[in-house]
Write a protein that holds these residues in place. Structure first.
Motif, PDB file in Angstrom:
ATOM      1  N   SER A   1      38.631  38.791  39.214  1.00  0.00           N
ATOM      2  CA  SER A   1      40.072  39.359  39.337  1.00  0.00           C
ATOM      3  C   SER A   1      40.396  39.173  40.730  1.00  0.00           C
ATOM      4  CB  SER A   1      40.426  40.726  39.237  1.00  0.00           C
ATOM      5  OG  SER A   1      39.905  41.577  40.324  1.00  0.00           O
TER       6      SER A   1
ATOM      7  N   ASP B   1      40.473  45.574  43.016  1.00  0.00           N
ATOM      8  CA  ASP B   1      41.102  46.344  41.708  1.00  0.00           C
ATOM      9  C   ASP B   1      41.223  47.931  41.569  1.00  0.00           C
ATOM     10  OD1 ASP B   1      42.369  44.242  40.919  1.00  0.00           O
ATOM     11  OD2 ASP B   1      42.171  43.308  38.513  1.00  0.00           O
TER      12      ASP B   1
ATOM     13  N   LEU C   1      38.393  49.673  39.217  1.00  0.00           N
ATOM     14  CA  LEU C   1      36.820  48.265  39.098  1.00  0.00           C
ATOM     15  C   LEU C   1      34.998  49.776  38.884  1.00  0.00           C
ATOM     16  CD1 LEU C   1      36.127  45.930  39.323  1.00  0.00           C
ATOM     17  CD2 LEU C   1      36.230  46.038  41.640  1.00  0.00           C
TER      18      LEU C   1
END
Length: 466
Positions: A73, A96, A99
Motif C-alpha cells: 500500500s 494503512d 495493518l
C-alpha cells in the motif's frame, strides 16, 4: 532545547544511496502494536548525505507479517506534524488502518521511494517488529454484545425480504471487520452465531422465492403485465410526426398507412428530384377515379391526397433550407460559399470505374442555392434544400470540402485563397444533419386512431375509430 533535540531524534535517518541489501533496524524508534489504527513513522530522508526534497514523492510499503499475510500500500505523507519539513526530507508517513493484525517480526518489510516522475529511486529494507496487545482479550468479553447486535439485524432481514443489496453488503462487510478484530474466545462464540446467521439468511431467501406469493413471483407477474401494456401501446399506432418516404412509388406500396395519416415524400420519381409533397391518407370515395397527380391510388385500397395547405412559411423554409452542413475551415474570415451537386465522379460510380451515365466523369451537375451562417471567423454553416441530403460529414481535399454518399457528391467551394494547412487542421470537426425543429415538425399532430366529425362550420368532434 533538549526537548527539541529529543523530538528530532524521533526521525529515522534513511539514505537513498545505501546498499540495497542493507536492513535498517527501526525497533528502537518505531513501536507498532496489534490493533493500532493510524500508526505512523517519522523518517529523515537523505541522498548522498544531503537532505532530499520529498515534495511530490510517494512511498510504497510492502511486506509479509508473522502469519504470512502479504501487504502492499502507498503510505499517506503528512506535513502537519511538528518539525516536519518535506523540502529538507523530514516526513511523517502513516500506515494503512488495521495493518498490524498479529504480533511478531515481519518476514520481509521495505519502503519503495518513488520520485515525482514515477520512477523507483531506492528500496530500503527495514526490520519491523509488532508488539502484542490486550485488545483481543477485551473483545472476548464483549463478544456477547456484538453477537446480540447482529441477531437484531437478522430479525430485520427476516421481516423485510426485499432488503436491498447495498444493505446486505454492509452487513457482510461489518461482520468480516468484527471477526478480524476478535480474539480466540470471541471467534469461537462468533463462529457459532455465524451458523445461525447463515440459516436465517437461507430462510429469508426461501421467503423471497416462495412459489405462491414470493417476491420473485410477484416481480415476474408485474413484468408480464408491463409487456402487455407495451404491446397495447404499440398497437395503438400513435404518431408524433408524419411518415417520411423517399418517393411516391414508396408511398403507394407502404401497407401500414391508414386514413388520417400524413406523409411527406422527398421526391416523385427519386428522392432528390426536388418534387416532394405533403399527402393526406384517406378512404377512397365511391366511384372516385384518382388522377394520379393530386390524388394517388395506394396499393392497400386507400388514396393519398396532395395537401398544399400544410406548407406554411416555416415548413417551406424547412423544405428549402432544412439540410445543414457545418465546416470548420480555420481561414479567419467569412468566405462566400458556392455549392455544387453531381453524380458519378471518377471512383464513385455504382457499377465500377467508367460506368457512369456519360462514361468517365461527373454528370447531372447542379448549382445549389444556399444560406450561410457564421458562428465565428473559423466556422461556416451552409443550409441547402433538404432533398439534397447525403449521409456523412464534410471532408477537406485540395481546396474544397466534399460529402460523398455512394455515387452522389456535394462540393462546397469557399474561394481560391485557401490556407491548406489551416483547413486540414479542422478536418473531421464538421457535421451534416437534417433539421427537425422547424416547419411541420414543430407542430403537434393528433393520434391516428382518432377521426374528426364536423358538427357545424365552427365545431368538430373527435371520435375513436372502431
Amino acid at each position: 532545547m533538549a526537548t527539541q533535540l529529543a523530538k528530532l531524534n524521533q526521525y529515522i535517518p534513511v539514505d537513498l544511496l545505501r546498499d540495497q541489501d542493507e536492513t535498517i533496524d527501526i525497533t528502537d524508534k518505531f513501536k507498532g502494536r496489534v490493533g493500532d489504527v493510524d500508526s505512523y513513522i517519522k523518517l529523515w530522508v537523505y541522498s548522498n548525505s544531503l537532505p532530499q526534497d520529498m515534495t511530490g514523492w510517494r512511498v510504497l510499503f510492502q511486506g509479509t507479517d508473522f502469519q504470512h499475510n502479504d501487504f502492499r500500500s502507498y503510505m499517506k505523507m503528512d506535513d502537519s506534524q511538528q518539525l516536519d519539513m518535506i523540502k529538507t526530507g523530514r516526513i511523517t508517513l502513516y500506515f494503512d488502518a488495521n495493518l498490524f493484525q498479529c504480533d511478531g517480526q515481519w518476514e520481509q518489510a521495505y519502503f519503495n521511494f518513488i520520485s515525482p516522475d514515477g520512477k523507483i529511486v531506492s528500496t530500503v529494507n527495514i526490520l519491523l517488529v509488532v508488539m502484542g496487545s490486550n485488545f483481543y482479550a477485551r473483545m472476548g468479553k464483549h463478544a456477547k454484545s456484538v453477537i446480540d447486535e447482529f441477531n437484531d439485524i437478522l430479525k430485520k432481514l427476516q421481516n423485510e425480504a426485499d432488503v436491498d443489496t447495498e444493505q446486505l453488503k454492509k452487513i457482510v462487510d461489518d461482520t468480516n471487520k468484527a471477526l478480524t478484530q476478535m480474539g480466540d474466545d470471541a471467534q469461537k462464540n462468533f463462529t457459532e452465531w455465524l451458523a445461525n446467521y447463515k440459516q436465517a439468511l437461507n430462510d429469508a431467501m426461501a421467503e423471497i422465492n416462495d412459489p405462491k406469493d414470493g417476491l420473485y413471483v410477484r416481480y415476474s407477474q408485474l413484468l408480464e403485465m408491463t409487456k402487455q401494456i407495451q404491446e397495447t401501446l404499440k398497437q395503438a399506432q400513435f404518431h408524433d410526426r408524419p411518415f417520411q418516404l423517399k418517393t411516391v412509388a414508396d408511398m403507394k406500396a407502404y401497407a401500414p398507412l391508414i386514413a388520417g395519416d400524413v406523409v411527406i415524400t422527398q421526391g416523385w420519381d427519386n428522392y432528390d428530384d426536388g418534387h416532394g409533397a405533403y399527402w393526406n391518407i384517406r378512404v377512397k370515395h365511391k366511384n372516385e377515379t384518382p388522377d394520379e397527380n393530386n390524388v394517388i391510388s395506394l396499393d392497400n385500397g386507400m388514396v393519398a391526397e396532395r395537401n398544399s395547405s400544410l406548407i406554411s412559411a416555416d415548413s417551406l423554409e424547412d423544405l428549402m433550407y432544412g439540410y445543414s452542413i457545418k465546416i470548420v475551415h480555420n481561414q479567419a474570415g467569412y468566405p462566400v460559399p458556392h455549392i455544387f451537386y453531381y453524380e458519378d465522379a471518377i471512383g464513385t460510380e455504382t457499377n465500377g470505374l467508367g460506368t457512369g451515365r456519360t462514361g468517365f466523369g461527373q454528370n447531372n451537375t447542379k448549382y445549389i442555392p444556399c444560406e450561410a451562417d457564421y458562428p465565428d471567423a473559423n466556422t461556416i454553416v451552409v443550409r441547402i434544400p433538404r432533398n439534397f441530403y447525403l449521409k456523412g460529414a464534410p471532408s477537406y481535399k485540395a481546396g474544397g470540402w466534399y460529402i460523398i454518399d455512394e455515387n452522389r457528391t456535394i462540393k462546397i467551394d469557399l474561394g481560391n485563397n485557401i490556407n491548406d494547412t489551416s483547413a486540414q487542421s479542422g478536418d473531421g470537426k464538421g457535421s451534416s444533419y437534417l433539421s427537425a425543429g422547424t416547419g411541420y415538425f414543430s407542430k403537434p399532430t393528433s393520434p391516428t386512431d382518432l377521426r374528426a366529425v364536423y358538427i357545424d362550420e365552427h365545431t368538430q368532434r373527435l371520435l375513436w375509430r372502431d
